[in-house]
Every structure is written in structure tokens, then in C-alpha cells.
Design a protein around this motif. Structure first.
Motif, PDB file in Angstrom:
ATOM      1  N   VAL A  47       0.856  -1.173   0.000  1.00 44.72           N
ATOM      2  CA  VAL A  47       0.000   0.000   0.000  1.00 44.72           C
ATOM      3  C   VAL A  47       0.899   1.232   0.000  1.00 44.72           C
ATOM      4  CG1 VAL A  47      -0.213   0.089   2.522  1.00 44.72           C
ATOM      5  CG2 VAL A  47      -1.960   1.168   1.102  1.00 44.72           C
ATOM      6  N   ALA A  48       0.518   2.235  -0.759  1.00 52.01           N
ATOM      7  CA  ALA A  48       1.261   3.497  -0.789  1.00 52.01           C
ATOM      8  C   ALA A  48       0.462   4.548  -0.025  1.00 52.01           C
ATOM      9  CB  ALA A  48       1.494   3.958  -2.231  1.00 52.01           C
ATOM     10  N   VAL A  49       1.163   5.428   0.687  1.00 51.69           N
ATOM     11  CA  VAL A  49       0.487   6.460   1.483  1.00 51.69           C
ATOM     12  C   VAL A  49       1.086   7.825   1.151  1.00 51.69           C
ATOM     13  CG1 VAL A  49       2.027   6.061   3.467  1.00 51.69           C
ATOM     14  CG2 VAL A  49      -0.158   7.233   3.806  1.00 51.69           C
ATOM     15  N   HIS A  50       0.206   8.774   0.919  1.00 46.38           N
ATOM     16  CA  HIS A  50       0.614  10.152   0.632  1.00 46.38           C
ATOM     17  C   HIS A  50      -0.122  11.077   1.603  1.00 46.38           C
ATOM     18  CE1 HIS A  50       1.490  13.855  -1.623  1.00 46.38           C
ATOM     19  NE2 HIS A  50       0.210  14.158  -1.465  1.00 46.38           N
ATOM     20  N   VAL A  51       0.584  12.094   2.118  1.00 51.13           N
ATOM     21  CA  VAL A  51      -0.018  13.047   3.053  1.00 51.13           C
ATOM     22  C   VAL A  51      -0.294  14.355   2.327  1.00 51.13           C
ATOM     23  CG1 VAL A  51       0.296  14.356   5.184  1.00 51.13           C
ATOM     24  CG2 VAL A  51       1.140  12.008   5.028  1.00 51.13           C
ATOM     25  N   ASP A  52      -1.537  14.804   2.419  1.00 48.76           N
ATOM     26  CA  ASP A  52      -1.940  16.080   1.810  1.00 48.76           C
ATOM     27  C   ASP A  52      -2.007  17.134   2.905  1.00 48.76           C
ATOM     28  OD1 ASP A  52      -3.005  18.184   0.436  1.00 48.76           O
ATOM     29  OD2 ASP A  52      -4.964  17.248   0.050  1.00 48.76           O
ATOM     30  N   ILE A  53      -1.076  18.100   2.846  1.00 50.53           N
ATOM     31  CA  ILE A  53      -1.074  19.181   3.839  1.00 50.53           C
ATOM     32  C   ILE A  53      -1.823  20.402   3.313  1.00 50.53           C
ATOM     33  CG2 ILE A  53       1.059  18.411   4.914  1.00 50.53           C
ATOM     34  CD1 ILE A  53       2.524  20.636   3.400  1.00 50.53           C
ATOM     35  N   GLY A  54      -2.561  20.203   2.216  1.00 58.26           N
ATOM     36  CA  GLY A  54      -3.371  21.293   1.682  1.00 58.26           C
ATOM     37  C   GLY A  54      -2.931  21.781   0.330  1.00 58.26           C
ATOM     38  N   TYR A  55      -1.840  21.210  -0.205  1.00 60.21           N
ATOM     39  CA  TYR A  55      -1.304  21.692  -1.481  1.00 60.21           C
ATOM     40  C   TYR A  55      -1.373  20.639  -2.592  1.00 60.21           C
ATOM     41  CZ  TYR A  55       0.727  25.083   1.751  1.00 60.21           C
ATOM     42  OH  TYR A  55       0.908  26.014   2.734  1.00 60.21           O
ATOM     43  N   THR A  56      -1.867  19.459  -2.304  1.00 59.65           N
ATOM     44  CA  THR A  56      -1.868  18.373  -3.289  1.00 59.65           C
ATOM     45  C   THR A  56      -2.998  18.535  -4.294  1.00 59.65           C
ATOM     46  OG1 THR A  56      -0.918  16.821  -1.685  1.00 59.65           O
ATOM     47  CG2 THR A  56      -2.018  15.878  -3.602  1.00 59.65           C
ATOM     48  N   ASP A  57      -2.646  18.448  -5.574  1.00 64.68           N
ATOM     49  CA  ASP A  57      -3.664  18.375  -6.632  1.00 64.68           C
ATOM     50  C   ASP A  57      -4.050  16.901  -6.758  1.00 64.68           C
ATOM     51  OD1 ASP A  57      -5.145  18.265  -8.976  1.00 64.68           O
ATOM     52  OD2 ASP A  57      -3.918  19.771 -10.004  1.00 64.68           O
ATOM     53  N   ARG A  58      -5.088  16.506  -6.046  1.00 67.13           N
ATOM     54  CA  ARG A  58      -5.429  15.082  -5.923  1.00 67.13           C
ATOM     55  C   ARG A  58      -5.797  14.462  -7.275  1.00 67.13           C
ATOM     56  NH1 ARG A  58      -8.050  13.455  -0.235  1.00 67.13           N
ATOM     57  NH2 ARG A  58      -6.913  14.890   1.116  1.00 67.13           N
ATOM     58  N   GLU A  59      -6.551  15.191  -8.054  1.00 69.08           N
ATOM     59  CA  GLU A  59      -6.986  14.645  -9.347  1.00 69.08           C
ATOM     60  C   GLU A  59      -5.774  14.378 -10.246  1.00 69.08           C
ATOM     61  OE1 GLU A  59      -9.870  15.912 -13.111  1.00 69.08           O
ATOM     62  OE2 GLU A  59      -9.952  17.017 -11.201  1.00 69.08           O
ATOM     63  N   LYS A  60      -4.842  15.288 -10.279  1.00 68.52           N
ATOM     64  CA  LYS A  60      -3.654  15.120 -11.108  1.00 68.52           C
ATOM     65  C   LYS A  60      -2.797  13.966 -10.600  1.00 68.52           C
ATOM     66  CE  LYS A  60       0.281  17.740 -12.934  1.00 68.52           C
ATOM     67  NZ  LYS A  60       0.986  19.056 -12.922  1.00 68.52           N
ATOM     68  N   LEU A  61      -2.651  13.864  -9.275  1.00 70.59           N
ATOM     69  CA  LEU A  61      -1.852  12.781  -8.696  1.00 70.59           C
ATOM     70  C   LEU A  61      -2.476  11.425  -8.995  1.00 70.59           C
ATOM     71  CD1 LEU A  61       0.462  11.724  -6.922  1.00 70.59           C
ATOM     72  CD2 LEU A  61      -0.958  12.181  -4.907  1.00 70.59           C
ATOM     73  N   GLN A  62      -3.795  11.318  -8.828  1.00 70.31           N
ATOM     74  CA  GLN A  62      -4.467  10.042  -9.083  1.00 70.31           C
ATOM     75  C   GLN A  62      -4.370   9.645 -10.554  1.00 70.31           C
ATOM     76  OE1 GLN A  62      -5.461   7.943  -7.019  1.00 70.31           O
ATOM     77  NE2 GLN A  62      -6.312   8.873  -5.170  1.00 70.31           N
TER      78      GLN A  62
END
Length: 612
Positions: free
Chosen positions: A511-526
Motif C-alpha cells: 500500500v502506498a500512502v501520501h499526506v496532503d497538507i493542503g497543497y496536493t492536486d489530488r486529481e492530477k496525482l491520481q
């Protein structure tokens, strides 16, 4: 709770969530106190700097302080009117770095940014040293402890700002307006005593050490130009005002010019009328107060305390602006990325600490002596003034909005005037210490460029450009995992891809885990994840308190609890820079994460290194 975390919470308080971040809006009266304390406080030492130059030419030369002060006030009028045009053009705030970079180009913007950084550091050094001088003038017994007192004041300012104490208008108004009122009372009493004949008739006899020449007068003028420091703060903080922001900012800037000009002229006139001569260990305001109010007067001590407090608030102006400037430069890749991160209390903590360390270093080097630091002071101020005003001329010529011609003329006049003063300051103060700043500015700009070049190189080496999309077969779900693994994902880059490949070679459940501190472009990352790593699930964890380490440690702890009796492997991708000193430019998240996992007793932690 680890000792460090407990100690930090004791001094700085509980962490604040990002949702609590809001901009405080100030009335004009409160904004004058908050944003103008730097400029207003310069009255405490600007006249003294003029006299310290003139005294070398004997007692008759001291009378030249008033004409010099009038010339400086005329310059102040030009600068105030010029920055009013800047506020109109940049209603969201127009700092010298932004104005110069947008209108003059990259290098002028970096020169403006570097000049401002140096200016802010020197502002803390000068203001704290001058405030301490006001205290030791009133209580001479404290004079041997000058450096220690300065460092204590810097530490208190650092802690207060790290706590995220808002620039409360009411809190700042008390010492600021106490100082303004006390100075005007001294001026009024002094003028009354002059009219009634209660003043010394002549200067004491002073030996002549230098000839009174035009260059000598220009030295006195350049020394007094410290009165203009901090004038740009209102144009930087337009959004701190209540609506309509830009109109209120322009009006407050006008008030600042009137009050500052009146106080500066009043103090300079009285020092001339009362034949005040600079003395070691006594500020000019102290000497004037003793002469006008009496040596043991309670109001004299009130003036000294008010002077101390406003000078400390002047230093606090840098604590508001310096971290913000560092954020802009770090965001653009010219300073370490750590300076762009919000701390636990929603302030740029690293910028605050960096400013404090630099100011403390200068205080120790110059022994807390204001007169030793002043020659370095005005070069950065007028460099940023000149570039900002020149940038505004270019702005008006390009935009050509309604009524642009008068604005362009006003900013052009400001650019010419401040450039002439800059040349005068460099020529007259060069041997006295200004050469340090003249040399430091290009060195700082060179450092900016090197840092930016490094970040571009790292981005190029880690880029996924050229990596073909992968079509992994979805991993079969197994009943009991014997080799589970967690891969920590900061950004999806070549280093992360290699770490995931390593995980596939050793683990049967990943499993991979990423932390979003408020700056992550989730759609682009996914989307990128589905193209490259679709066989491994990606879990994105929110971090409302902007911590990277704590959410990862909690996620791993829960993952290990779900897999009892087996060794879970934690895989951390990390890139290795070509030179050890380049690692300073990157967050040391891997080190902090490993330390926290060790404290949680995670047993298998692996680093997959990617060499740049």
C-alpha cells in the motif's frame, strides 16, 4: 510525548489547523500602529545620526542639521506620493520584489528581494539596539549588559512571533501612540520654553576635526535618510486594511508622512535650538528629554519606555514582512523550500527563526551599537525603493490606464530621487561600512540563482517525462500477507517509481500512502498514479495541522496492527544530492520520519535511494 514536542508546545502553544488561518483586517488607526512603527520609530535615531556626522566639523556645523532635515522631509514627500501610486496599481499589495520582477525582469526583482532581506535583518538589529540604548540611557547601570539585553529582546520577539500572536491593533496602538504623543508633548514644551527664553544660548566649544564641505554635508544627509526606513510597509500590507483596502492604505500612508515629517522636523529643530551635542551612552531623545523635562521627571522615563517599546515594535515589522518575502522567494525556487512552509501556529516559522539568528549574529558582531550598524542600513532600503519606483514607471507605460501620465511622472520622480540618494549613500558611507551591503547584495542574488539552478536540476533528474505508461496486472488479493509493505509517497517521481519497484520485489501486499497538507492536486496525482502504478492502492491522508510525519506514523502503526505476527516493511524513497551541502535545500523529512518510527518501535524501515 517526546521531550522536544513537549517543550515546543509549552513555549509556542497548541498547533493550529489550516482552517483557522485568516487575515486580520485593521482600521486606519490600528494599521498606522501596526505597519508604520518601523518608520515612526526612526525619529528616535535619525536626527542623532545627522549630528554624529556634523559634530566632527565643530559646533557651528551642528546648525546645518535643520536644513538637512528639511531636505530629507522633501524626499519623504516624494517617496510617500510615489508609493501612493504603487498602492493604486497593486491593490493586493505591491512589495518591491513583486513590482520589480513583474515589470523590470528577473534580475532586478532578485536585487530588490535581496536588498529587502538585508534591510529587514538590519531593521531588527538597529531597532533592538536602539531600543536597548533608550533603556540604558535612562538606567546607565544596565550599559555593560547591552549585548545580552539585545539578545533577550530578539529571543522574546522570536517566541512571540512563533506563537502566531496576531498583530492586534489595540495592543500595537498603545506604545505607538504613546510614543507619538510623548514626542509631540516634548516638541510643544520645548517650543514654549524657547519662546519664554529658557534655553541654553550657545553650543559648548567643540574641536574641529573635519572641514565643512559639500561632501561632508552629503554624509550628514545620507545618515539622516534612515528616517525613511519602513515607509514601504504599508504598500506591502494593503490586504491588512478594512475595505476599501487600497483607499484606506493610501490615506494611512498620507497620515504616516505627515506625522513622521512633523516629528522628525520638530526633534531636529529642538536639538538645534537647545544646542544639543551627542554624548556617548545617551541618545539624542534622552538628552533632549533631560534638558526640556528635567533629569528626574517621571515623564522623561515615560518617553524612554515608549521609545523602547516602539523600537521593539519596529523590529516586529520585519518579523511580519521578512518571512513573507522569504515565502515568495522560496515559492519561486530562489530560497530553500523550507521557508515556504507554514509552521504549527500558521506562521512561516523557519523564516522567523532565520531572521532571529541573522539579527543576533549582527548584534554580537557590532556589540549592540546602533551607530556601528547604521552605515549598513540605508543601502538596501533605497535600492529597493529605486527598483520599485522604476518598476512602477514601466508598469504605467505598459498599462496606460486612465490618468496614467501623472502617476508615471510621480513614480519617475520617485525613482530618480531615490536613485540619487542611493548614489549619495553609497559614496558617503562606503568606507564607513556600506561596502559590506554593496558586496552582500550581488552575493545574495548569486546565491538565489544557484539555489534556483539546483532545484531545476533536481526537477529534471526526477521528472517522469519519457517514462512510458505501465500496464501492471492487478495484484491478486491474498488471505494472509507474509511480507506486507508500506511505501511513503511524497511526490510521484523517478525515485518513488524505483521504491515501488523494490516493494514489488519483496512484498506480497503493498500500500502506498501520501499526506496532503493542503497543497496536493489530488486529481492530477491520481491520474498519474493510474498511468504508472495502478496495481498498488494509493491512500491519501489529510493533515489539517500540516504535519507530514505524524499522519504517516499513525497510518503505519494501524497497518502493522492489521498484520500481527509478521514483519511489515516501511519503504521510504529518498534522493541523494551530488554534494552534501545541497541537502540543506531540502526538507529532512526522511530523518524525522525514521526517528519517529524508531520511537514507535517499527522494526523494518528501508530507504531506497535515488542518486541525482
Amino acid at each position: 510525548m517526546p521531550f522536544y514536542s513537549g517543550l515546543k508546545r509549552l513555549f509556542l502553544g497548541q498547533s493550529l489547523p489550516t482552517s483557522a488561518h485568516s487575515e486580520e483586517r485593521l482600521s486606519n488607526a490600528a494599521a498606522l500602529a501596526v505597519l508604520s512603527s518601523d518608520a515612526l520609530s526612526s525619529v528616535a535615531y535619525a536626527t542623532e545620526e545627522i549630528l554624529l556626522v556634523l559634530v566632527a566639523a565643530g559646533s557651528t556645523a551642528l546648525a546645518q542639521s535643520l536644513p538637512i532635515a528639511i531636505a530629507i522631509v522633501l524626499l519623504l514627500i516624494v517617496v510617500i506620493l510615489s508609493y501612493r501610486q504603487t498602492i493604486s496599481a497593486y491593490p493586493n499589495g505591491g512589495g518591491s520584489y513583486i513590482v520589480a520582477r513583474e515589470n523590470l525582469g528577473l534580475y532586478p526583482g532578485l536585487v530588490a528581494g535581496g536588498s529587502l532581506m538585508i534591510d529587514y535583518i538590519l531593521t531588527v538589529t538597529v531597532s533592538v539596539s536602539a531600543g536597548t540604548a533608550a533603556l540604558t540611557s535612562a538606567i546607565p547601570a544596565l550599559r555593560p549588559f547591552t549585548v545580552g539585553l539585545c539578545l533577550v529582546f530578539v529571543f522574546l520577539l522570536m517566541v512571540a512571533n512563533l506563537r502566531g500572536v496576531r498583530e492586534s491593533g489595540k495592543l500595537f496602538m498603545i506604545p505607538t501612540y504613546a510614543f507619538i504623543v510623548s514626542i509631540f508633548i516634548i516638541i510643544a514644551i520645548g517650543l514654549y520654553q524657547q519662546i519664554t527664553g529658557h534655553i541654553p544660548e550657545n553650543y559648548p566649544e567643540i574641536p574641529v576635526k573635519e572641514e565643512l564641505s559639500l561632501f561632508f554635508i552629503l554624509r550628514g544627509f545620507s545618515a539622516g535618510c534612515t528616517a525613511l526606513t519602513g515607509v514601504e510597509a504599508i504598500s506591502d500590507g494593503v490586504l491588512a486594511f478594512k475595505p476599501p483596502e487600497w483607499k484606506n492604505a493610501r490615506l494611512t500612508l498620507l497620515y504616516l508622512g505627515l506625522i513622521l515629517g512633523a516629528m522628525f522636523l520638530g526633534i531636529t529643530y529642538l536639538t538645534s535650538a537647545y544646542h544639543i551635542v551627542p554624548e556617548e551612552g545617551q541618545t539624542i531623545v534622552s538628552l533632549l528629554g533631560r534638558q526640556i523635562l528635567g533629569d528626574g521627571s517621571w515623564f522623561y522615563y515615560f518617553v524612554q519606555v515608549a521609545t523602547l517599546l516602539i523600537l521593539l515594535l519596529a523590529a516586529n515589522t520585519s518579523y511580519a514582512d521578512f518571512p513573507r518575502l522569504c515565502y515568495f522567494l522560496a515559492r519561486d525556487g530562489f530560497l530553500p523550500r523550507q521557508l515556504a512552509l507554514l509552521g504549527d501556529r500558521l506562521v512561516y516559522s523557519n523564516g522567523i527563526i532565520f531572521l532571529s539568528l541573522c539579527a543576533a549574529f549582527l548584534i554580537v558582531v557590532f556589540r549592540g551599537q546602533v551607530n556601528a550598524v547604521i552605515p549598513l542600513y540605508a543601502v538596501g532600503v533605497f535600492t529597493s525603493f529605486t527598483l520599485s519606483q522604476a518598476g512602477m514607471v514601466r508598469h504605467w507605460l505598459h498599462e496606460k490606464a486612465d490618468g496614467w501620465q501623472p502617476s508615471a511622472v510621480m513614480n519617475g520622480l520617485g525613482a530618480i530621487a531615490t536613485f540619487v540618494v542611493l548614489v549619495v549613500i553609497v559614496l558617503t558611507k562606503f568606507a564607513g561600512g556600506a561596502w559590506l551591503v554593496v558586496v552582500a547584495i550581488p552575493l545574495v542574488v548569486s546565491l538565489f540563482i544557484l539555489i534556483r539552478r539546483h532545484y531545476l536540476y533536481v526537477a529534471e533528474r526526477l521528472s517522469l517525462q519519457g517514462v512510458a505508461p505501465r500496464s501492471y496486472i492487478p495484484r491478486p488479493k491474498i488471505e494472509v500477507a507474509t511480507h506486507p509493505a508500506v511505501v511513503v509517497v511524497g511526490q510521484l517521481n523517478r525515485g518513488t517509481v524505483e521504491a515501488l519497484d523494490y516493494a514489488r520485489s519483496i512484498a506480497d501486499e503493498i500500500v502506498a500512502v501520501h499526506v496532503d497538507i493542503g497543497y496536493t492536486d489530488r486529481e492530477k496525482l491520481q491520474q498519474k498514479w493510474q498511468n504508472l502504478e495502478a496495481d498498488i492502492p494509493l491512500v491519501i491522508v489529510d493533515s489539517p495541522y500540516r504535519s507530514l510525519v505524524y499522519p504517516i506514523v499513525e497510518f503505519i502503526s494501524e497497518f502493522e496492527e492489521k498484520h500481527p505476527g509478521v514483519f511489515s516493511t516501511v519503504i521510504i524513497p529518498a534522493f541523494v544530492t551530488k554534494n552534501w551541502w545541497e541537502s540543506i535545500l531540502h526538507n529532512q523529512t526522511t530523518l524525522f520520519l525514521k526517528a519517529s518510527l524508531r520511537a514507535k518501535k517499527s522494526r523494518v524501515v528501508t530507504t531506497v535511494r535515488y542518486y541525482l
